[in-house]
Design a protein around this motif. Sequence first.
Motif, PDB file in Angstrom:
ATOM      1  N   GLU A   1      27.532  12.749 -32.218  1.00  0.00           N
ATOM      2  CA  GLU A   1      27.428  11.532 -31.409  1.00  0.00           C
ATOM      3  C   GLU A   1      26.967  11.845 -29.986  1.00  0.00           C
ATOM      4  O   GLU A   1      26.144  11.122 -29.418  1.00  0.00           O
ATOM      5  CB  GLU A   1      28.771  10.794 -31.383  1.00  0.00           C
ATOM      6  CG  GLU A   1      28.654   9.400 -30.817  1.00  0.00           C
ATOM      7  CD  GLU A   1      29.903   8.558 -31.015  1.00  0.00           C
ATOM      8  OE1 GLU A   1      29.890   7.416 -30.536  1.00  0.00           O
ATOM      9  OE2 GLU A   1      30.864   9.027 -31.623  1.00  0.00           O
ATOM     10  N   ALA A   2      27.458  12.935 -29.425  1.00  0.00           N
ATOM     11  CA  ALA A   2      27.020  13.342 -28.085  1.00  0.00           C
ATOM     12  C   ALA A   2      25.550  13.760 -28.102  1.00  0.00           C
ATOM     13  O   ALA A   2      24.822  13.514 -27.141  1.00  0.00           O
ATOM     14  CB  ALA A   2      27.897  14.476 -27.566  1.00  0.00           C
ATOM     15  N   GLN A   3      25.105  14.369 -29.189  1.00  0.00           N
ATOM     16  CA  GLN A   3      23.692  14.738 -29.296  1.00  0.00           C
ATOM     17  C   GLN A   3      22.807  13.495 -29.317  1.00  0.00           C
ATOM     18  O   GLN A   3      21.752  13.465 -28.674  1.00  0.00           O
ATOM     19  CB  GLN A   3      23.459  15.585 -30.543  1.00  0.00           C
ATOM     20  CG  GLN A   3      24.058  16.964 -30.435  1.00  0.00           C
ATOM     21  CD  GLN A   3      23.896  17.783 -31.709  1.00  0.00           C
ATOM     22  OE1 GLN A   3      23.228  17.369 -32.648  1.00  0.00           O
ATOM     23  NE2 GLN A   3      24.516  18.940 -31.734  1.00  0.00           N
ATOM     24  N   PHE A   4      23.241  12.451 -30.049  1.00  0.00           N
ATOM     25  CA  PHE A   4      22.496  11.192 -30.038  1.00  0.00           C
ATOM     26  C   PHE A   4      22.480  10.590 -28.630  1.00  0.00           C
ATOM     27  O   PHE A   4      21.454  10.076 -28.185  1.00  0.00           O
ATOM     28  CB  PHE A   4      23.087  10.182 -31.024  1.00  0.00           C
ATOM     29  CG  PHE A   4      22.784  10.482 -32.461  1.00  0.00           C
ATOM     30  CD1 PHE A   4      21.471  10.588 -32.911  1.00  0.00           C
ATOM     31  CD2 PHE A   4      23.805  10.646 -33.383  1.00  0.00           C
ATOM     32  CE1 PHE A   4      21.182  10.859 -34.239  1.00  0.00           C
ATOM     33  CE2 PHE A   4      23.531  10.917 -34.716  1.00  0.00           C
ATOM     34  CZ  PHE A   4      22.218  11.021 -35.148  1.00  0.00           C
ATOM     35  N   ALA A   5      23.617  10.647 -27.952  1.00  0.00           N
ATOM     36  CA  ALA A   5      23.699  10.121 -26.591  1.00  0.00           C
ATOM     37  C   ALA A   5      22.793  10.912 -25.648  1.00  0.00           C
ATOM     38  O   ALA A   5      22.158  10.331 -24.763  1.00  0.00           O
ATOM     39  CB  ALA A   5      25.143  10.155 -26.096  1.00  0.00           C
ATOM     40  N   ALA A   6      22.701  12.221 -25.837  1.00  0.00           N
ATOM     41  CA  ALA A   6      21.823  13.042 -24.998  1.00  0.00           C
ATOM     42  C   ALA A   6      20.365  12.655 -25.205  1.00  0.00           C
ATOM     43  O   ALA A   6      19.595  12.559 -24.241  1.00  0.00           O
ATOM     44  CB  ALA A   6      22.035  14.525 -25.315  1.00  0.00           C
ATOM     45  N   THR A   7      19.990  12.400 -26.451  1.00  0.00           N
ATOM     46  CA  THR A   7      18.621  11.966 -26.739  1.00  0.00           C
ATOM     47  C   THR A   7      18.342  10.625 -26.071  1.00  0.00           C
ATOM     48  O   THR A   7      17.286  10.427 -25.456  1.00  0.00           O
ATOM     49  CB  THR A   7      18.403  11.871 -28.260  1.00  0.00           C
ATOM     50  OG1 THR A   7      18.628  13.161 -28.825  1.00  0.00           O
ATOM     51  CG2 THR A   7      17.004  11.404 -28.589  1.00  0.00           C
ATOM     52  N   ALA A   8      19.315   9.705 -26.167  1.00  0.00           N
ATOM     53  CA  ALA A   8      19.168   8.400 -25.512  1.00  0.00           C
ATOM     54  C   ALA A   8      19.091   8.575 -23.997  1.00  0.00           C
ATOM     55  O   ALA A   8      18.288   7.912 -23.331  1.00  0.00           O
ATOM     56  CB  ALA A   8      20.336   7.484 -25.889  1.00  0.00           C
ATOM     57  N   ALA A   9      19.907   9.477 -23.454  1.00  0.00           N
ATOM     58  CA  ALA A   9      19.912   9.708 -22.002  1.00  0.00           C
ATOM     59  C   ALA A   9      18.552  10.210 -21.517  1.00  0.00           C
ATOM     60  O   ALA A   9      18.069   9.767 -20.475  1.00  0.00           O
ATOM     61  CB  ALA A   9      21.012  10.705 -21.634  1.00  0.00           C
ATOM     62  N   ILE A  10      17.944  11.096 -22.274  1.00  0.00           N
ATOM     63  CA  ILE A  10      16.616  11.586 -21.898  1.00  0.00           C
ATOM     64  C   ILE A  10      15.606  10.452 -21.885  1.00  0.00           C
ATOM     65  O   ILE A  10      14.823  10.304 -20.951  1.00  0.00           O
ATOM     66  CB  ILE A  10      16.166  12.725 -22.832  1.00  0.00           C
ATOM     67  CG1 ILE A  10      17.014  13.969 -22.564  1.00  0.00           C
ATOM     68  CG2 ILE A  10      14.678  13.035 -22.659  1.00  0.00           C
ATOM     69  CD1 ILE A  10      16.842  15.073 -23.580  1.00  0.00           C
ATOM     70  N   SER A  11      15.652   9.617 -22.902  1.00  0.00           N
ATOM     71  CA  SER A  11      14.739   8.475 -22.967  1.00  0.00           C
ATOM     72  C   SER A  11      14.975   7.515 -21.800  1.00  0.00           C
ATOM     73  O   SER A  11      14.026   7.053 -21.164  1.00  0.00           O
ATOM     74  CB  SER A  11      14.923   7.750 -24.302  1.00  0.00           C
ATOM     75  OG  SER A  11      14.101   6.625 -24.369  1.00  0.00           O
ATOM     76  N   LEU A  12      16.232   7.225 -21.522  1.00  0.00           N
ATOM     77  CA  LEU A  12      16.567   6.328 -20.408  1.00  0.00           C
ATOM     78  C   LEU A  12      16.145   6.938 -19.068  1.00  0.00           C
ATOM     79  O   LEU A  12      15.635   6.232 -18.194  1.00  0.00           O
ATOM     80  CB  LEU A  12      18.069   6.034 -20.412  1.00  0.00           C
ATOM     81  CG  LEU A  12      18.562   5.188 -21.585  1.00  0.00           C
ATOM     82  CD1 LEU A  12      20.080   5.284 -21.713  1.00  0.00           C
ATOM     83  CD2 LEU A  12      18.125   3.735 -21.414  1.00  0.00           C
ATOM     84  N   PHE A  13      16.341   8.229 -18.917  1.00  0.00           N
ATOM     85  CA  PHE A  13      15.938   8.927 -17.698  1.00  0.00           C
ATOM     86  C   PHE A  13      14.428   8.809 -17.493  1.00  0.00           C
ATOM     87  O   PHE A  13      13.952   8.498 -16.408  1.00  0.00           O
ATOM     88  CB  PHE A  13      16.358  10.399 -17.778  1.00  0.00           C
ATOM     89  CG  PHE A  13      16.048  11.190 -16.543  1.00  0.00           C
ATOM     90  CD1 PHE A  13      16.920  11.197 -15.473  1.00  0.00           C
ATOM     91  CD2 PHE A  13      14.880  11.933 -16.454  1.00  0.00           C
ATOM     92  CE1 PHE A  13      16.634  11.932 -14.329  1.00  0.00           C
ATOM     93  CE2 PHE A  13      14.581  12.673 -15.324  1.00  0.00           C
ATOM     94  CZ  PHE A  13      15.467  12.662 -14.257  1.00  0.00           C
ATOM     95  N   GLN A  14      13.685   9.033 -18.562  1.00  0.00           N
ATOM     96  CA  GLN A  14      12.228   8.946 -18.483  1.00  0.00           C
ATOM     97  C   GLN A  14      11.762   7.511 -18.246  1.00  0.00           C
ATOM     98  O   GLN A  14      10.649   7.299 -17.782  1.00  0.00           O
ATOM     99  CB  GLN A  14      11.599   9.520 -19.744  1.00  0.00           C
ATOM    100  CG  GLN A  14      11.782  11.021 -19.850  1.00  0.00           C
ATOM    101  CD  GLN A  14      11.296  11.602 -21.157  1.00  0.00           C
ATOM    102  OE1 GLN A  14      11.391  10.985 -22.206  1.00  0.00           O
ATOM    103  NE2 GLN A  14      10.782  12.821 -21.098  1.00  0.00           N
ATOM    104  N   SER A  15      12.634   6.534 -18.547  1.00  0.00           N
ATOM    105  CA  SER A  15      12.297   5.125 -18.329  1.00  0.00           C
ATOM    106  C   SER A  15      12.690   4.634 -16.938  1.00  0.00           C
ATOM    107  O   SER A  15      12.520   3.461 -16.637  1.00  0.00           O
ATOM    108  CB  SER A  15      12.991   4.252 -19.382  1.00  0.00           C
ATOM    109  OG  SER A  15      12.508   4.576 -20.656  1.00  0.00           O
ATOM    110  N   GLY A  16      13.267   5.524 -16.122  1.00  0.00           N
ATOM    111  CA  GLY A  16      13.550   5.134 -14.745  1.00  0.00           C
ATOM    112  C   GLY A  16      14.998   5.201 -14.319  1.00  0.00           C
ATOM    113  O   GLY A  16      15.299   4.969 -13.148  1.00  0.00           O
ATOM    114  N   CYS A  17      15.918   5.486 -15.209  1.00  0.00           N
ATOM    115  CA  CYS A  17      17.324   5.657 -14.822  1.00  0.00           C
ATOM    116  C   CYS A  17      17.467   7.071 -14.272  1.00  0.00           C
ATOM    117  O   CYS A  17      17.858   7.996 -14.985  1.00  0.00           O
ATOM    118  CB  CYS A  17      18.247   5.443 -16.020  1.00  0.00           C
ATOM    119  SG  CYS A  17      18.202   3.785 -16.692  1.00  0.00           S
TER     120      CYS A  17
END
Length: 68
Positions: free
Chosen positions: A36-52
């Motif tokens: 679950e943390a690995q999925f969250a890390a993948t989401a975090a990278i995507s969100l970071f690249q989107s401006g967060c």
Amino acid sequence: MSVSANSFFSPEDVNVLRGALDKWCLEKRIDIKSTEAQFAATAAISLFQSGCDTSEKLLVALREHKGL
């Protein structure tokens, strides 16, 4: 966790990502090494690249993410 081959992150970027992920895992009581943390890390990278681009913005976006 996989990142596209053309993505580069500075040490500061990694600190932002890891800080938000650590806080999210703590809130959710999830082991940082879990799937679950690995999925969250993948989401975090995507969100970071989107401006967060701060830990605070990223943490808010992770909390609101529908898939997590």
